[in-house]
Design an enzyme around this catalytic site. Structure first.
Site, PDB file in Angstrom:
ATOM      1  N   SER A 155      47.435 -18.899 -41.422  1.00  0.00           N
ATOM      2  CA  SER A 155      47.781 -18.020 -40.307  1.00  0.00           C
ATOM      3  C   SER A 155      46.666 -17.505 -39.316  1.00  0.00           C
ATOM      4  O   SER A 155      46.341 -18.583 -38.476  1.00  0.00           O
ATOM      5  CB  SER A 155      47.986 -16.670 -41.333  1.00  0.00           C
ATOM      6  N   HIS A 272      55.064 -13.318 -40.301  1.00  0.00           N
ATOM      7  CA  HIS A 272      55.806 -14.679 -40.158  1.00  0.00           C
ATOM      8  C   HIS A 272      57.347 -14.567 -40.504  1.00  0.00           C
ATOM      9  O   HIS A 272      57.938 -15.364 -40.866  1.00  0.00           O
ATOM     10  CB  HIS A 272      55.221 -15.646 -41.040  1.00  0.00           C
TER      11      HIS A 272
END
Length: 385
Positions: A155, A272
Protein backbone atom coordinates in the site's frame (compact mmCIF):
# COMPACT_ATOMS: atom_id res chain seq x y z
CA UNK A 1 -2.74 23.36 -1.19
CA UNK A 2 0.96 23.15 -0.55
CA UNK A 3 3.05 24.74 -3.33
CA UNK A 4 6.14 22.83 -4.35
CA UNK A 5 7.45 25.77 -6.32
CA UNK A 6 7.08 28.14 -3.39
CA UNK A 7 8.88 25.74 -1.06
CA UNK A 8 11.70 25.26 -3.53
CA UNK A 9 11.20 21.51 -3.55
CA UNK A 10 10.53 20.83 -7.19
CA UNK A 11 13.87 19.32 -7.98
CA UNK A 12 13.77 19.21 -11.75
CA UNK A 13 15.78 16.39 -13.24
CA UNK A 14 16.60 14.76 -9.90
CA UNK A 15 16.36 11.04 -9.33
CA UNK A 16 15.89 9.59 -5.85
CA UNK A 17 19.16 8.72 -4.20
CA UNK A 18 20.39 6.44 -1.51
CA UNK A 19 22.63 8.41 0.82
CA UNK A 20 26.21 7.21 1.08
CA UNK A 21 28.49 9.02 3.50
CA UNK A 22 31.40 10.60 1.67
CA UNK A 23 30.24 9.59 -1.79
CA UNK A 24 30.30 12.28 -4.47
CA UNK A 25 26.92 13.55 -5.58
CA UNK A 26 25.80 13.91 -9.18
CA UNK A 27 24.80 17.51 -9.77
CA UNK A 28 23.79 17.99 -6.12
CA UNK A 29 21.75 15.75 -3.84
CA UNK A 30 17.98 15.46 -3.78
CA UNK A 31 18.24 13.70 -0.42
CA UNK A 32 16.96 16.08 2.30
CA UNK A 33 19.56 18.19 4.00
CA UNK A 34 21.71 18.37 0.90
CA UNK A 35 24.01 15.57 2.08
CA UNK A 36 26.24 13.92 -0.47
CA UNK A 37 24.67 10.96 -2.19
CA UNK A 38 25.15 8.60 -5.06
CA UNK A 39 22.63 7.74 -7.73
CA UNK A 40 21.35 4.18 -7.50
CA UNK A 41 22.37 3.58 -11.10
CA UNK A 42 25.99 4.03 -10.06
CA UNK A 43 25.53 1.51 -7.29
CA UNK A 44 24.07 -1.06 -9.63
CA UNK A 45 26.74 -0.48 -12.24
CA UNK A 46 29.41 -1.31 -9.66
CA UNK A 47 28.51 -4.95 -10.22
CA UNK A 48 27.50 -4.92 -13.90
CA UNK A 49 30.02 -2.54 -15.46
CA UNK A 50 28.58 -0.55 -18.34
CA UNK A 51 25.65 -2.85 -18.93
CA UNK A 52 22.05 -1.73 -18.53
CA UNK A 53 20.68 -1.97 -14.97
CA UNK A 54 18.30 -4.72 -16.11
CA UNK A 55 21.31 -7.00 -16.44
CA UNK A 56 21.45 -7.12 -12.65
CA UNK A 57 18.80 -9.81 -12.83
CA UNK A 58 21.29 -12.17 -14.49
CA UNK A 59 23.55 -12.27 -11.44
CA UNK A 60 23.46 -15.48 -9.35
CA UNK A 61 20.24 -15.28 -7.26
CA UNK A 62 22.01 -15.69 -3.93
CA UNK A 63 24.04 -12.53 -4.64
CA UNK A 64 20.95 -10.36 -5.09
CA UNK A 65 18.80 -8.77 -2.39
CA UNK A 66 15.14 -7.77 -2.13
CA UNK A 67 13.73 -4.91 -0.04
CA UNK A 68 10.15 -4.96 1.29
CA UNK A 69 8.48 -1.77 2.59
CA UNK A 70 5.58 -2.10 5.09
CA UNK A 71 2.21 -0.37 4.98
CA UNK A 72 -0.35 1.17 7.30
CA UNK A 73 -0.90 -0.71 10.55
CA UNK A 74 2.79 -1.30 11.28
CA UNK A 75 3.27 2.03 13.08
CA UNK A 76 4.07 2.25 16.80
CA UNK A 77 5.18 4.95 19.21
CA UNK A 78 8.97 4.89 19.46
CA UNK A 79 9.66 4.00 15.85
CA UNK A 80 12.64 5.87 14.50
CA UNK A 81 14.52 6.00 17.80
CA UNK A 82 17.09 3.51 16.57
CA UNK A 83 17.75 5.44 13.37
CA UNK A 84 18.69 8.93 14.50
CA UNK A 85 22.44 8.32 14.76
CA UNK A 86 22.71 7.35 11.09
CA UNK A 87 23.70 9.91 8.43
CA UNK A 88 20.90 12.03 6.99
CA UNK A 89 18.04 10.56 9.09
CA UNK A 90 17.50 13.73 11.12
CA UNK A 91 17.63 15.70 7.87
CA UNK A 92 14.95 13.44 6.45
CA UNK A 93 12.65 14.17 9.40
CA UNK A 94 13.42 17.89 9.20
CA UNK A 95 12.48 17.92 5.53
CA UNK A 96 9.32 15.98 6.40
CA UNK A 97 8.35 18.64 8.95
CA UNK A 98 8.55 21.29 6.23
CA UNK A 99 6.45 19.23 3.81
CA UNK A 100 3.85 18.09 6.35
CA UNK A 101 3.63 21.16 8.56
CA UNK A 102 4.04 19.30 11.85
CA UNK A 103 6.80 17.61 13.84
CA UNK A 104 6.70 14.06 12.49
CA UNK A 105 9.74 12.94 14.48
CA UNK A 106 8.14 13.93 17.78
CA UNK A 107 4.94 12.12 16.83
CA UNK A 108 6.88 8.97 15.94
CA UNK A 109 8.97 9.02 19.12
CA UNK A 110 6.42 10.19 21.67
CA UNK A 111 2.98 9.77 20.14
CA UNK A 112 0.29 9.80 21.36
CA UNK A 113 -0.58 6.47 19.74
CA UNK A 114 -4.09 7.63 18.86
CA UNK A 115 -2.69 10.48 16.78
CA UNK A 116 -0.02 8.31 15.16
CA UNK A 117 -2.70 5.79 14.20
CA UNK A 118 -4.75 8.35 12.28
CA UNK A 119 -4.49 7.70 8.55
CA UNK A 120 -3.31 11.21 7.73
CA UNK A 121 -0.38 10.82 10.18
CA UNK A 122 0.61 7.17 10.03
CA UNK A 123 1.12 7.00 6.27
CA UNK A 124 3.77 9.75 6.17
CA UNK A 125 5.29 8.32 9.35
CA UNK A 126 5.69 4.85 7.86
CA UNK A 127 7.02 6.29 4.60
CA UNK A 128 9.77 8.32 6.33
CA UNK A 129 10.64 5.65 8.91
CA UNK A 130 11.00 3.03 6.18
CA UNK A 131 13.40 5.12 4.11
CA UNK A 132 15.29 6.00 7.28
CA UNK A 133 15.64 2.26 7.86
CA UNK A 134 17.21 2.03 4.40
CA UNK A 135 19.77 4.59 5.57
CA UNK A 136 20.58 2.38 8.58
CA UNK A 137 20.87 -0.70 6.36
CA UNK A 138 23.14 1.15 3.97
CA UNK A 139 25.36 2.25 6.85
CA UNK A 140 25.59 -1.23 8.33
CA UNK A 141 25.63 -3.34 5.15
CA UNK A 142 26.17 -1.23 2.02
CA UNK A 143 26.48 -4.36 -0.09
CA UNK A 144 22.76 -5.04 0.49
CA UNK A 145 21.94 -1.76 -1.24
CA UNK A 146 24.47 -2.33 -4.01
CA UNK A 147 23.11 -5.81 -4.75
CA UNK A 148 19.40 -4.98 -4.57
CA UNK A 149 17.54 -6.28 -7.62
CA UNK A 150 13.90 -5.85 -6.58
CA UNK A 151 11.62 -3.97 -4.19
CA UNK A 152 7.96 -4.01 -3.25
CA UNK A 153 5.86 -2.02 -0.82
CA UNK A 154 2.51 -2.76 0.80
CA UNK A 155 0.00 0.00 0.00
CA UNK A 156 1.68 3.27 1.09
CA UNK A 157 4.93 1.28 1.24
CA UNK A 158 4.89 1.28 -2.53
CA UNK A 159 5.77 4.99 -2.51
CA UNK A 160 8.85 4.29 -0.37
CA UNK A 161 9.85 1.43 -2.67
CA UNK A 162 9.63 3.73 -5.68
CA UNK A 163 11.74 6.40 -3.97
CA UNK A 164 14.37 3.81 -3.14
CA UNK A 165 14.32 2.55 -6.74
CA UNK A 166 14.86 6.03 -8.17
CA UNK A 167 11.40 6.52 -9.66
CA UNK A 168 10.29 9.29 -7.26
CA UNK A 169 12.03 12.09 -5.42
CA UNK A 170 11.86 11.85 -1.62
CA UNK A 171 10.16 15.16 -0.87
CA UNK A 172 7.82 15.03 -3.85
CA UNK A 173 6.77 11.50 -2.95
CA UNK A 174 6.23 12.53 0.67
CA UNK A 175 3.95 15.33 -0.45
CA UNK A 176 1.98 12.85 -2.59
CA UNK A 177 1.71 10.56 0.45
CA UNK A 178 0.44 13.52 2.50
CA UNK A 179 -2.28 14.26 -0.05
CA UNK A 180 -3.13 10.55 -0.33
CA UNK A 181 -3.41 10.11 3.43
CA UNK A 182 -5.58 13.19 3.93
CA UNK A 183 -7.89 12.16 1.08
CA UNK A 184 -8.21 8.62 2.42
CA UNK A 185 -8.95 9.95 5.91
CA UNK A 186 -11.70 12.16 4.49
CA UNK A 187 -13.18 9.30 2.43
CA UNK A 188 -13.15 7.05 5.51
CA UNK A 189 -15.09 9.57 7.56
CA UNK A 190 -17.81 9.83 4.90
CA UNK A 191 -19.09 6.24 5.36
CA UNK A 192 -19.01 3.95 8.43
CA UNK A 193 -16.68 1.29 7.07
CA UNK A 194 -13.71 -0.83 8.00
CA UNK A 195 -11.58 -3.88 7.30
CA UNK A 196 -11.88 -7.46 8.53
CA UNK A 197 -8.92 -9.82 8.70
CA UNK A 198 -9.97 -13.38 7.85
CA UNK A 199 -8.12 -16.65 8.28
CA UNK A 200 -10.03 -19.18 6.23
CA UNK A 201 -9.87 -22.76 5.07
CA UNK A 202 -9.48 -24.35 1.67
CA UNK A 203 -13.25 -24.56 1.35
CA UNK A 204 -13.81 -20.87 2.21
CA UNK A 205 -15.58 -18.96 -0.54
CA UNK A 206 -14.73 -15.32 0.11
CA UNK A 207 -16.54 -13.92 -2.89
CA UNK A 208 -19.78 -15.73 -1.99
CA UNK A 209 -19.49 -14.52 1.59
CA UNK A 210 -19.06 -10.94 0.37
CA UNK A 211 -22.07 -11.31 -1.92
CA UNK A 212 -24.31 -12.45 0.93
CA UNK A 213 -22.98 -9.68 3.17
CA UNK A 214 -23.91 -7.12 0.50
CA UNK A 215 -27.40 -8.62 0.25
CA UNK A 216 -27.71 -8.31 4.01
CA UNK A 217 -26.78 -4.64 3.79
CA UNK A 218 -29.42 -4.09 1.11
CA UNK A 219 -32.01 -5.61 3.45
CA UNK A 220 -31.04 -2.94 5.96
CA UNK A 221 -31.70 -0.21 3.40
CA UNK A 222 -28.07 0.49 2.48
CA UNK A 223 -27.78 1.51 -1.17
CA UNK A 224 -24.84 0.23 -3.21
CA UNK A 225 -23.25 -1.61 -0.29
CA UNK A 226 -19.55 -2.45 -0.45
CA UNK A 227 -18.03 -5.69 0.79
CA UNK A 228 -15.07 -7.12 -1.11
CA UNK A 229 -11.59 -8.56 -0.77
CA UNK A 230 -9.14 -5.70 -0.24
CA UNK A 231 -5.92 -7.59 0.57
CA UNK A 232 -4.60 -10.96 -0.58
CA UNK A 233 -2.05 -11.77 2.13
CA UNK A 234 -1.13 -15.45 1.95
CA UNK A 235 -2.94 -18.75 1.22
CA UNK A 236 -6.22 -18.84 3.19
CA UNK A 237 -5.73 -15.31 4.50
CA UNK A 238 -7.63 -12.32 3.19
CA UNK A 239 -8.71 -8.90 4.35
CA UNK A 240 -12.31 -8.04 3.50
CA UNK A 241 -13.35 -4.40 3.54
CA UNK A 242 -16.61 -2.51 3.22
CA UNK A 243 -19.57 -1.21 5.19
CA UNK A 244 -19.37 -2.01 8.89
CA UNK A 245 -22.75 -3.78 8.77
CA UNK A 246 -21.36 -6.17 6.15
CA UNK A 247 -18.29 -6.96 8.24
CA UNK A 248 -20.42 -7.55 11.34
CA UNK A 249 -22.58 -9.94 9.30
CA UNK A 250 -19.50 -11.91 8.24
CA UNK A 251 -18.29 -12.18 11.81
CA UNK A 252 -21.67 -13.42 13.01
CA UNK A 253 -21.83 -16.01 10.20
CA UNK A 254 -18.14 -16.92 10.04
CA UNK A 255 -18.77 -20.65 10.58
CA UNK A 256 -21.11 -20.75 7.59
CA UNK A 257 -18.28 -19.53 5.36
CA UNK A 258 -15.62 -21.76 6.95
CA UNK A 259 -13.72 -18.84 8.42
CA UNK A 260 -11.40 -20.03 11.18
CA UNK A 261 -10.76 -16.58 12.63
CA UNK A 262 -11.94 -13.03 12.00
CA UNK A 263 -10.77 -9.75 13.48
CA UNK A 264 -11.79 -6.16 12.85
CA UNK A 265 -8.64 -4.17 12.06
CA UNK A 266 -7.91 -0.86 13.82
CA UNK A 267 -8.20 1.28 10.70
CA UNK A 268 -10.57 4.10 9.89
CA UNK A 269 -12.08 2.87 6.64
CA UNK A 270 -12.43 0.39 3.80
CA UNK A 271 -9.11 0.93 2.07
CA UNK A 272 -8.53 -0.54 -1.38
CA UNK A 273 -12.25 -0.67 -2.20
CA UNK A 274 -14.49 1.63 -4.24
CA UNK A 275 -15.32 3.51 -1.03
CA UNK A 276 -11.94 5.17 -1.55
CA UNK A 277 -13.06 6.55 -4.92
CA UNK A 278 -13.25 10.15 -3.58
CA UNK A 279 -9.53 9.94 -2.76
CA UNK A 280 -8.45 9.11 -6.30
CA UNK A 281 -8.84 12.59 -7.81
CA UNK A 282 -6.65 14.44 -5.26
CA UNK A 283 -3.90 11.83 -5.64
CA UNK A 284 -4.17 11.82 -9.42
CA UNK A 285 -3.82 15.61 -9.48
CA UNK A 286 -0.70 15.69 -7.33
CA UNK A 287 0.93 12.87 -9.28
CA UNK A 288 0.54 14.92 -12.47
CA UNK A 289 2.93 17.49 -10.97
CA UNK A 290 5.45 14.96 -9.67
CA UNK A 291 8.41 13.91 -11.77
CA UNK A 292 8.30 10.13 -12.22
CA UNK A 293 11.16 8.14 -13.73
CA UNK A 294 11.52 4.52 -14.73
CA UNK A 295 12.83 2.59 -11.68
CA UNK A 296 16.45 1.52 -11.68
CA UNK A 297 15.46 -1.87 -10.24
CA UNK A 298 12.33 -3.99 -10.41
CA UNK A 299 9.42 -2.62 -8.37
CA UNK A 300 6.22 -4.65 -8.24
CA UNK A 301 2.76 -3.08 -8.31
CA UNK A 302 0.12 -3.91 -5.71
CA UNK A 303 -2.55 -3.73 -8.39
CA UNK A 304 -1.42 -6.57 -10.66
CA UNK A 305 1.74 -7.94 -8.93
CA UNK A 306 3.75 -7.11 -12.07
CA UNK A 307 6.84 -4.93 -12.52
CA UNK A 308 6.38 -1.26 -13.23
CA UNK A 309 7.51 -0.56 -16.79
CA UNK A 310 7.48 3.24 -17.22
CA UNK A 311 6.47 6.52 -15.58
CA UNK A 312 2.90 6.64 -16.94
CA UNK A 313 2.41 3.09 -15.72
CA UNK A 314 3.44 4.16 -12.21
CA UNK A 315 1.26 7.27 -12.27
CA UNK A 316 -1.82 5.32 -13.36
CA UNK A 317 -1.46 2.35 -11.00
CA UNK A 318 -0.65 4.38 -7.89
CA UNK A 319 -4.09 5.94 -8.29
CA UNK A 320 -5.80 2.68 -9.19
CA UNK A 321 -4.23 1.07 -6.12
CA UNK A 322 -6.56 3.10 -3.87
CA UNK A 323 -9.63 1.26 -5.12
CA UNK A 324 -8.05 -2.10 -6.00
CA UNK A 325 -7.15 -5.03 -3.74
CA UNK A 326 -3.52 -5.33 -2.69
CA UNK A 327 -2.27 -8.50 -4.37
CA UNK A 328 0.57 -9.13 -1.96
CA UNK A 329 0.41 -12.93 -2.05
CA UNK A 330 0.65 -12.80 -5.84
CA UNK A 331 3.57 -10.36 -5.58
CA UNK A 332 5.46 -12.72 -3.28
CA UNK A 333 5.00 -15.50 -5.82
CA UNK A 334 6.18 -13.21 -8.63
CA UNK A 335 9.35 -12.22 -6.76
CA UNK A 336 10.32 -15.59 -5.31
CA UNK A 337 9.08 -18.15 -7.83
CA UNK A 338 12.06 -20.10 -9.21
CA UNK A 339 13.11 -23.49 -10.44
CA UNK A 340 13.90 -26.16 -7.88
CA UNK A 341 17.48 -25.91 -6.68
CA UNK A 342 17.87 -22.20 -7.49
CA UNK A 343 18.82 -20.27 -4.34
CA UNK A 344 16.76 -17.44 -2.90
CA UNK A 345 17.90 -13.83 -2.48
CA UNK A 346 18.30 -12.26 0.94
CA UNK A 347 15.19 -10.27 1.82
CA UNK A 348 15.16 -7.23 4.11
CA UNK A 349 12.02 -5.68 5.56
CA UNK A 350 12.83 -2.00 6.04
CA UNK A 351 10.46 -0.14 8.32
CA UNK A 352 8.31 -0.61 11.40
CA UNK A 353 6.97 -4.05 12.26
CA UNK A 354 7.62 -7.52 10.91
CA UNK A 355 4.26 -8.17 9.25
CA UNK A 356 5.69 -8.62 5.77
CA UNK A 357 8.14 -11.18 7.10
CA UNK A 358 5.28 -13.12 8.68
CA UNK A 359 3.38 -13.05 5.39
CA UNK A 360 6.46 -14.18 3.47
CA UNK A 361 6.83 -17.12 5.83
CA UNK A 362 3.30 -18.23 5.01
CA UNK A 363 3.78 -17.64 1.27
CA UNK A 364 7.22 -19.18 0.83
CA UNK A 365 8.96 -20.78 3.80
CA UNK A 366 12.18 -21.37 1.86
CA UNK A 367 12.44 -17.70 0.86
CA UNK A 368 11.64 -16.62 4.43
CA UNK A 369 14.73 -18.45 5.71
CA UNK A 370 16.77 -15.69 4.03
CA UNK A 371 14.65 -12.89 5.59
CA UNK A 372 15.92 -10.20 7.97
CA UNK A 373 14.23 -7.23 9.59
CA UNK A 374 15.85 -3.82 9.99
CA UNK A 375 14.70 -2.60 13.38
CA UNK A 376 13.63 1.04 13.70
CA UNK A 377 13.18 1.17 17.48
CA UNK A 378 16.51 0.10 18.99
CA UNK A 379 18.37 2.81 20.87
CA UNK A 380 22.09 3.37 20.44
CA UNK A 381 23.05 1.52 23.61
CA UNK A 382 21.05 -1.55 22.64
CA UNK A 383 22.65 -1.70 19.21
CA UNK A 384 26.17 -1.53 20.59
CA UNK A 385 25.76 -4.34 23.13
Amino acid sequence: MYSWAAAGRRLSGCRARVALPGAPGRGGSSWPGGGQAVNLTELLQSSVGDEEPAAVQRRPPQEGTVLLFPGQGSQFVGMGRGLLRYPNVRDMFQAAEKVLGYDLLSLCLRGPQAELDRTLHCQPAIFVASLAAVEKLNHQQPSVIENCVAAAGFSVGEFAALVFAGALDYTEALYAVKVRAEAMQKASEAVPSGMLSVIGRRESNYNFACLEAREHCKSLGIENPVCEISNYLFPDSRVIAGHLQALEFLQENSRKYYFKRTKILPVSGAFHTRLMEPATEPLAEVLKSVEIQKPFICVYSNVDSKKYMHSKHIQRLLVKQLVSPVKWEQTMHAIYERKQGVEFPYTYEVGPGKQLGAILRNCNLKAWKFYKHIDVSEDEEAEET
